[in-house]
Design an enzyme around this catalytic site. Structure first.
Site, PDB file in Angstrom:
ATOM      1  N   ARG A  40       5.334  30.127   9.556  1.00  0.00           N
ATOM      2  CA  ARG A  40       4.312  29.176  10.027  1.00  0.00           C
ATOM      3  C   ARG A  40       3.710  29.450  11.409  1.00  0.00           C
ATOM      4  NH1 ARG A  40       6.155  23.075   8.606  1.00  0.00           N
ATOM      5  NH2 ARG A  40       7.623  23.404  10.322  1.00  0.00           N
ATOM      6  N   ASP A  41       4.041  30.559  12.048  1.00  0.00           N
ATOM      7  CA  ASP A  41       3.463  30.805  13.375  1.00  0.00           C
ATOM      8  C   ASP A  41       3.169  32.283  13.602  1.00  0.00           C
ATOM      9  OD1 ASP A  41       2.433  29.921  15.778  1.00  0.00           O
ATOM     10  OD2 ASP A  41       4.328  30.025  16.842  1.00  0.00           O
TER      11      ASP A  41
END
Length: 286
Positions: A40-41
């Site tokens: 997610r990053d």
């Protein structure tokens, strides 16, 4: 002639370098998904180049860990005839065949197309004799999160909308990552965060005219940046589908970590002033 030759060389070098780093990111994300983790990053700031030239991911503060009830175990999909890089329309027409133990999101199931469809007949005829080995799939596609997390320019539409997201967000960020590697900017960046989020939801993907980017790279980015996560490349077959894209043609995935990186950071040493707490030993910097 010399000018065009130089331009072609630069384009080819850019493609090779980008392909190498993108390949290692794909493998890293595949490993995380196999462990039941949605990263997610993904962004350039979180991709570090090690002293040997290979990359590693860092900063897992925003990662989502799936529990046993929501994670899909790694599995091997039997060999089947398919193209390494089918266009999006063919994905919608011919979804991958899953076994009884496979786990996919119900709303991602695409209705099958009639066997009398002429396009499908032509496709199967064209695929005759092209055999690909079994695919390893490790994609926790059952996990859902309602959290609004990530870097604005890299947020997937399903995160912005707040409808809930799964591991497909990592493949969206891979598309943004590739776009930025080639063009030096992200595709939906606006004057402020609000405009950026609005662009992610509503604006169509556009490619700058310069620099020149290979068509295979544009195709891969387009498939990864499908706003509908159910149509996004990798949403069901994970990294396996991405690895078969023509942009990664020639990549030896099994020996990727043994491949010579396109750039190895030079090592230089500097004498450290010695005191009681710091021994007089050279320190390596990269």
């Amino acid at each position: 002639m010399h000018f065009f030759s130089s331009c072609f060389t630069l384009i080819n070098i850019r493609r090779i370098v980008t392909r190498f780093y993108a390949s290692e990111v794909v493998v890293a994300l595949e490993y995380l998904h196999m462990m039941g983790i949605v990263y997610r990053d993904l962004k350039p700031e979180n991709v570090l180049v090690r002293s040997d030239g290979h990359i590693m991911l860092t900063d897992f503060d925003l990662s989502l860990r799936c529990d046993d009830s929501t994670s899909t175990p790694a599995q091997v999909i039997p060999a089947q005839n398919h193209t390494p890089a089918p266009p999006q329309s063919e994905y919608a027409m011919d979804p991958p065949k899953f076994g009884a133990t496979s786990c996919i999101l119900p709303n991602c199931i695409v209705p099958s197309v009639s066997c009398f469809n002429p396009m499908r007949r032509r496709k199967k005829k064209a695929l005759a004799g092209r055999h690909v080995g079994p695919s390893f799939v490790a994609e926790p596609i059952d996990v859902r999160s309602m959290s609004f997390v990530g870097t604005h320019e890299y947020l997937a539409p399903e995160i912005v909308s707040g409808e809930g997201h799964g591991s497909a967000v990592d493949w969206w960020t891979l598309g943004i990552f590739l776009f930025e590697l080639f063009y030096g900017v992200t595709p939906f960046r606006g004057m402020d965060h609000e405009v950026t989020l609005a662009n992610i939801m509503a604006r169509a993907l556009e490619f700058p005219k310069e620099p020149v980017v290979p068509a295979s790279a544009k195709d891969l980015i387009t498939l990864l940046l499908a706003k509908d996560p159910c149509r996004r490349l990798g949403s069901t077959m994970g990294a396996s589908a991405i690895k078969h894209h023509q942009f990664f043609g020639g990549v030896n995935w099994a020996l990727l970590r043994c491949t010579t990186p396109p750039f190895v950071p030079p090592i230089f040493t500097r004498d450290v002033l010695s005191d009681e707490s710091c021994p007089d030993t050279p320190v390596e910097y990269y």
